[in-house]
Structures are given as structure tokens and as C-alpha cells.
Design a protein around this motif. Structure first.
Motif, PDB file in Angstrom:
ATOM      1  N   TYR A  33       8.908  24.252  19.035  1.00  0.00           N
ATOM      2  CA  TYR A  33       9.094  25.323  20.019  1.00  0.00           C
ATOM      3  C   TYR A  33       7.765  25.675  20.703  1.00  0.00           C
ATOM      4  CZ  TYR A  33       9.775  29.922  22.021  1.00  0.00           C
ATOM      5  OH  TYR A  33       9.782  30.977  22.899  1.00  0.00           O
ATOM      6  N   LEU A  34       6.706  25.821  19.894  1.00  0.00           N
ATOM      7  CA  LEU A  34       5.395  26.165  20.461  1.00  0.00           C
ATOM      8  C   LEU A  34       4.893  25.059  21.384  1.00  0.00           C
ATOM      9  CD1 LEU A  34       3.708  27.773  17.329  1.00  0.00           C
ATOM     10  CD2 LEU A  34       4.483  28.966  19.395  1.00  0.00           C
ATOM     11  N   LEU A  35       5.078  23.804  20.984  1.00  0.00           N
ATOM     12  CA  LEU A  35       4.651  22.673  21.817  1.00  0.00           C
ATOM     13  C   LEU A  35       5.409  22.653  23.144  1.00  0.00           C
ATOM     14  CD1 LEU A  35       4.298  19.919  19.082  1.00  0.00           C
ATOM     15  CD2 LEU A  35       2.451  20.758  20.550  1.00  0.00           C
ATOM     16  N   GLU A  36       6.704  22.937  23.089  1.00  0.00           N
ATOM     17  CA  GLU A  36       7.525  22.935  24.306  1.00  0.00           C
ATOM     18  C   GLU A  36       7.161  24.074  25.246  1.00  0.00           C
ATOM     19  OE1 GLU A  36      11.560  23.061  22.871  1.00  0.00           O
ATOM     20  OE2 GLU A  36      11.447  21.005  22.084  1.00  0.00           O
ATOM     21  N   ASN A  37       6.635  25.168  24.707  1.00  0.00           N
ATOM     22  CA  ASN A  37       6.330  26.355  25.505  1.00  0.00           C
ATOM     23  C   ASN A  37       4.830  26.656  25.571  1.00  0.00           C
ATOM     24  OD1 ASN A  37       9.156  27.604  26.073  1.00  0.00           O
ATOM     25  ND2 ASN A  37       9.188  26.942  23.940  1.00  0.00           N
ATOM     26  N   LEU A  38       4.022  25.645  25.309  1.00  0.00           N
ATOM     27  CA  LEU A  38       2.579  25.845  25.178  1.00  0.00           C
ATOM     28  C   LEU A  38       1.922  26.420  26.432  1.00  0.00           C
ATOM     29  CD1 LEU A  38       0.606  25.601  22.912  1.00  0.00           C
ATOM     30  CD2 LEU A  38       0.212  23.228  23.529  1.00  0.00           C
ATOM     31  N   GLU A  39       2.342  25.968  27.592  1.00  0.00           N
ATOM     32  CA  GLU A  39       1.742  26.466  28.841  1.00  0.00           C
ATOM     33  C   GLU A  39       1.859  27.989  28.952  1.00  0.00           C
ATOM     34  OE1 GLU A  39      -0.032  24.967  31.294  1.00  0.00           O
ATOM     35  OE2 GLU A  39       0.051  23.057  30.250  1.00  0.00           O
ATOM     36  N   GLU A  40       2.999  28.532  28.524  1.00  0.00           N
ATOM     37  CA  GLU A  40       3.201  29.995  28.601  1.00  0.00           C
ATOM     38  C   GLU A  40       2.507  30.732  27.459  1.00  0.00           C
ATOM     39  OE1 GLU A  40       7.044  28.477  28.438  1.00  0.00           O
ATOM     40  OE2 GLU A  40       5.842  27.463  29.951  1.00  0.00           O
ATOM     41  N   LYS A  41       2.143  30.013  26.409  1.00  0.00           N
ATOM     42  CA  LYS A  41       1.555  30.642  25.217  1.00  0.00           C
ATOM     43  C   LYS A  41       0.031  30.692  25.268  1.00  0.00           C
ATOM     44  CE  LYS A  41       5.480  31.063  23.006  1.00  0.00           C
ATOM     45  NZ  LYS A  41       6.022  32.402  22.930  1.00  0.00           N
ATOM     46  N   VAL A  42      -0.562  30.095  26.304  1.00  0.00           N
ATOM     47  CA  VAL A  42      -2.021  30.083  26.449  1.00  0.00           C
ATOM     48  C   VAL A  42      -2.374  30.748  27.773  1.00  0.00           C
ATOM     49  CG1 VAL A  42      -4.079  28.625  26.649  1.00  0.00           C
ATOM     50  CG2 VAL A  42      -2.237  27.954  25.094  1.00  0.00           C
TER      51      VAL A  42
END
Length: 151
Positions: free
Chosen positions: A87-96
Motif C-alpha cells: 500500500y505504501l509503495l503504491e501511494n508513495l508519491e502522496e506520502k512524501v
């Protein structure tokens, strides 16, 4: 082995009037390995008000000593399930963000039970990892986190 490096890690959450502050601190403790000395954890408690005037405490706990930051990174990574990593890998752009901070939100209820589950709900414990990357650009940080989570 891809090692993620960070300047500091901040763990924060809200304590609502209906919650026991001791239990919330216990939930936050899930994200701190036992071998991180308490002297390395800087606590800050802010008192504020909710929308309807209800008292709310904001608890921040920050670790910036490099040895303890490394221990926390490994500990947090070890808490993540394969599903949460995906999940984090798929949404990484929004998490950084553009400043190189990686944001992960965990269920506060699960954390109280000693479990870590990534959550986008309201009742969360937020972990902010200020990543070291060169050059310090969002793309470099995303690449470093992607390698770290994928190994």
C-alpha cells in the motif's frame, strides 16, 4: 541491503477527552523499540481545543540521535505487513512531501494492542520520517524509500 537514512523520526497523535492518556502513550510505544534509551526521546504535549470546545492534547515524541533513528527505522519496517508495504509503495508519491518527509499513519486502536496497521482513518498515530537523501529532492527520497520497502 538498502538502508534508509533519516535526520529524525516524529511520532504524534491526539488524545481526546474520552481517552486515557496512559493508554495512548502505550499505543505510541508500539513504534519505539525497547533498546532506544528514553533519554533519546524528546516528548512534547500541547493542549488545545477541538471544534466544539472539547479539550484535546497533542503528543509528539521525536528521536534525532542517529543510532536511535536507525533502530527505529528497522523496528518500524519490521512492524509493516507485506500488505501495508505494498500500500505504501503504491501511494508513495502522496506520502512524501517536497521537504523529504515520509508520512505513515497507523491505527491507534491496533497500536494499543501492540500491532501496526497502516490506516487512513481519523484515529491514528502519525509517524513522520525526515529522510536523508542526496540530492535532497522528492524524487531522491521516493527512490530511497522504494528501495528500503522493497528489499
Amino acid at each position: 541491503m538498502a538502508k534508509l537514512q533519516a535526520h529524525h523520526i516524529r511520532v504524534s497523535t491526539f488524545v481526546h477527552a474520552t481517552e486515557d492518556p496512559e493508554k495512548v502513550l502505550e499505543a505510541m510505544g508500539t513504534f519505539f523499540p525497547e533498546d532506544v534509551p528514553s533519554d533519546d526521546i524528546e516528548f512534547e504535549i500541547l493542549e488545545t481545543e477541538g471544534y466544539f470546545g472539547n479539550p484535546i492534547k497533542v503528543i509528539n515524541a521525536e528521536v534525532s540521535r542517529s543510532k536511535s533513528v536507525r533502530k527505529m527505522l528497522e523496528h518500524i519496517k519490521g512492524l509493516l505487513s507485506e500488505e501495508d508495504k505494498r500500500y505504501l509503495l503504491e501511494n508513495l508519491e502522496e506520502k512524501v512531501d517536497d521537504m523529504g518527509t515520509f508520512f505513515i499513519r497507523f491505527s491507534k486502536q491496533k497500536a494499543y494492542l501492540g500491532e501496526a496497521e497502516v490506516s487512513e482513518g481519523e484515529d491514528v498515530i502519525q509517524v513522520k520520517i525526515k529522510v536523508k537523501a542526496f540530492p535532497m529532492r522528492k524524487e531522491s527520497v521516493v527512490k530511497a524509500i522504494r528501495e528500503w520497502l522493497s528489499e
